[in-house]
Design an enzyme around this catalytic site. Sequence first.
Site, PDB file in Angstrom:
ATOM      1  N   GLY A   1       0.815  -1.216   0.000  1.00  0.00           N
ATOM      2  CA  GLY A   1       0.000   0.000   0.000  1.00  0.00           C
ATOM      3  C   GLY A   1       0.842   1.257   0.000  1.00  0.00           C
ATOM      4  O   GLY A   1       0.511   2.240  -0.686  1.00  0.00           O
ATOM      5  N   ASP A   2       1.930   1.240   0.755  1.00  0.00           N
ATOM      6  CA  ASP A   2       2.842   2.390   0.780  1.00  0.00           C
ATOM      7  C   ASP A   2       3.479   2.590  -0.591  1.00  0.00           C
ATOM      8  O   ASP A   2       3.678   3.724  -1.037  1.00  0.00           O
ATOM      9  CB  ASP A   2       3.943   2.171   1.824  1.00  0.00           C
ATOM     10  CG  ASP A   2       3.385   1.786   3.177  1.00  0.00           C
ATOM     11  OD1 ASP A   2       2.320   2.306   3.552  1.00  0.00           O
ATOM     12  OD2 ASP A   2       4.009   0.937   3.844  1.00  0.00           O
TER      13      ASP A   2
END
Length: 304
Positions: free
Chosen positions: A251-252
């Site tokens: 996600g990052d």
Amino acid sequence: MIYTITFNPALDYVITVDHFQQGLVNRVCEEHIFCGGKGINVSAILKELGYESEALGFVAGFTGDEIVRRAKSEYDIKTDFIKVEKGMSRINVKMRSDEETEINGMGPQITDEDVEKLFKKLDTLKEGDVLVLSGSIPKCISPRIYEEILERLQDKGILFVVDATGQLLVNVLAYHPFLIKPNNHEIEEIFNVKLETEEDLVKYANKLQEMGARNVLISLAGDGSLLVDENGNTHRLGVCKGTVKNSVGAGDSMVAGFVAGYLNNGDYDEALALGTACGGATAFSYSLAKRDFIDECLAQLKGE
């Protein structure tokens, strides 16, 4: 300049155990140590994509020193963490076996004086800078810390990117963040609904925009991603094809790719494609993705 904040970074001790059995002695067959933290991850992927950033936040003790050392030696990112006197930065154990298990450490005791030092650093940001706020916050910090930062900087022309959950996310929407990145389950929790169709996703992304968000990027795990941009356009992409090896940092990586893609030329289709490629490349790697693999995933998404 791009700035990221990691309020509670950690050393991630990632181990593999064949068929873990509770209550017995288990032998590790593979082990790695990474400097972890959502903001650090974003900075690392930005560096792979050719964008310099500065990682901010709090560290403490010998583990904090090692986090800073590894951030520089492994990812070549610039850091300006505030050294906290009490406690130590976390060690998080992530075990891969028949199931994935995580045990997260406590983190240091961050004081009001430490937070004020961070505020003074943030006061130096200027128009056109990007500030990425991501992840949870320690219990020793005010639950309003995200709001306080955006309120303090709201008139400076900074692009705010917020990757948070629940009320932490909802409370910053009034300050019109440039980008938020909830997943479908987090949207369901915010609005207490069940999302069953793509139309439902768009409907509640629009509601988040009505609450103040400019761009809403929704990650859908194995079903790809969806973006509702500030111009009212909906963008939809599937996933890259590959074998998932790592759920940490995907996600990052998507956030970093989206930011880099937007900064490249302001095109939301390109931003979504690069974000999706970065997220997939990390998911298919044992650590954060490298540039060559990101390019492979991007070409796959574009059918090249």
